[in-house]
Design a protein around this motif. Structure first.
Motif, PDB file in Angstrom:
ATOM      1  N   LEU A 168       1.013  -1.447  -0.009  1.00 24.23           N
ATOM      2  CA  LEU A 168      -0.137  -0.041  -0.010  1.00 24.23           C
ATOM      3  C   LEU A 168       0.806   1.457  -0.085  1.00 24.23           C
ATOM      4  CD1 LEU A 168      -3.025  -0.761   2.593  1.00 24.23           C
ATOM      5  CD2 LEU A 168      -2.894  -0.952   0.002  1.00 24.23           C
ATOM      6  N   LEU A 169       1.886   1.148   0.961  1.00 28.33           N
ATOM      7  CA  LEU A 169       2.565   2.562   0.727  1.00 28.33           C
ATOM      8  C   LEU A 169       3.886   2.263   0.008  1.00 28.33           C
ATOM      9  CD1 LEU A 169       2.331   3.113   4.838  1.00 28.33           C
ATOM     10  CD2 LEU A 169       1.041   4.309   2.672  1.00 28.33           C
ATOM     11  N   CYS A 183      12.619   3.386   7.812  1.00 27.36           N
ATOM     12  CA  CYS A 183      11.672   4.253   8.887  1.00 27.36           C
ATOM     13  C   CYS A 183      11.130   5.649   8.211  1.00 27.36           C
ATOM     14  CB  CYS A 183      12.215   4.794  10.180  1.00 27.36           C
ATOM     15  SG  CYS A 183      11.183   5.585  11.426  1.00 27.36           S
ATOM     16  N   PRO A 184       9.706   6.126   8.410  1.00 30.56           N
ATOM     17  CA  PRO A 184       9.374   7.162   7.871  1.00 30.56           C
ATOM     18  C   PRO A 184       9.971   8.432   8.599  1.00 30.56           C
ATOM     19  CG  PRO A 184       7.617   6.154   8.389  1.00 30.56           C
ATOM     20  CD  PRO A 184       8.791   5.134   8.820  1.00 30.56           C
ATOM     21  N   LEU A 185      10.304   8.134   9.877  1.00 28.21           N
ATOM     22  CA  LEU A 185      10.521   9.443  10.860  1.00 28.21           C
ATOM     23  C   LEU A 185      12.103   9.555  10.664  1.00 28.21           C
ATOM     24  CD1 LEU A 185       8.308   8.487  13.823  1.00 28.21           C
ATOM     25  CD2 LEU A 185       7.833  10.176  12.061  1.00 28.21           C
ATOM     26  N   ILE A 207      -0.815   7.567   8.461  1.00 30.36           N
ATOM     27  CA  ILE A 207      -0.611   8.938   8.984  1.00 30.36           C
ATOM     28  C   ILE A 207       0.782   9.458   8.849  1.00 30.36           C
ATOM     29  CG2 ILE A 207      -0.824  10.354  10.942  1.00 30.36           C
ATOM     30  CD1 ILE A 207      -3.226   8.345  11.846  1.00 30.36           C
ATOM     31  N   THR A 208       1.794   8.624   9.089  1.00 27.01           N
ATOM     32  CA  THR A 208       3.079   9.166   9.202  1.00 27.01           C
ATOM     33  C   THR A 208       3.689   9.090   7.888  1.00 27.01           C
ATOM     34  OG1 THR A 208       3.441   7.997  11.284  1.00 27.01           O
ATOM     35  CG2 THR A 208       5.228   8.682  10.101  1.00 27.01           C
ATOM     36  N   PHE A 232      -6.156  11.218  10.661  1.00 31.17           N
ATOM     37  CA  PHE A 232      -6.726  10.038  11.254  1.00 31.17           C
ATOM     38  C   PHE A 232      -7.614   9.574  10.196  1.00 31.17           C
ATOM     39  CE2 PHE A 232      -9.653   7.441  13.442  1.00 31.17           C
ATOM     40  CZ  PHE A 232      -8.821   6.400  13.949  1.00 31.17           C
ATOM     41  N   VAL A 233      -8.666  10.437   9.841  1.00 28.37           N
ATOM     42  CA  VAL A 233      -9.771  10.027   9.182  1.00 28.37           C
ATOM     43  C   VAL A 233      -9.280   9.597   7.616  1.00 28.37           C
ATOM     44  CG1 VAL A 233     -11.876  10.817   8.028  1.00 28.37           C
ATOM     45  CG2 VAL A 233     -11.566  11.253  10.492  1.00 28.37           C
ATOM     46  N   ASP A 234      -8.200  10.475   7.109  1.00 27.77           N
ATOM     47  CA  ASP A 234      -7.827  10.075   5.821  1.00 27.77           C
ATOM     48  C   ASP A 234      -7.077   8.878   5.825  1.00 27.77           C
ATOM     49  OD1 ASP A 234      -8.819  12.584   4.818  1.00 27.77           O
ATOM     50  OD2 ASP A 234      -6.896  13.666   4.964  1.00 27.77           O
TER      51      ASP A 234
END
Length: 94
Positions: free
Chosen positions: A25-26, A41-43, A74-75, A81-83
């Protein structure tokens, strides 16, 4: 705004495999290390990471951050959150 039941959110959190979220997905950069999925890591952008299939969590050992599927979206997507929930919902509706 959308309202999601607790049961639905738990289903997204627990039944969409974290590996699928990361890889399919990502489309995060990954390395397979002795059957352990390591992802960038996305951070902090390091690969000192792993996923746990029993808890359905991804972890960065450098950041000390756990990600469930919703947190990961989200990250990475820098979205609400809703998206993130809508993105995951759309992925299972296909």
């Amino acid at each position: 705004s959308e309202h999601y039941s607790g049961n639905f959110l738990r289903r997204l959190r627990n039944q969409i495999p974290i590996d699928d979220v990361i890889v399919e997905l990502l489309n995060l950069e990954v390395k397979n290390d002795h059957k352990i999925l390591r992802f960038r890591c996305p951070l902090c952008y390091n690969f000192h990471t792993a996923t746990n299939h029993e808890t359905n969590l991804a972890r960065c050992f450098d950041c000390q951050k756990n990600f469930n599927p919703i947190d990961m979206v989200i990250t990475v997507g820098n979205c609400s959150f809703v998206d993130a929930v809508q993105f995951l919902k759309d992925s299972i509706d296909q």
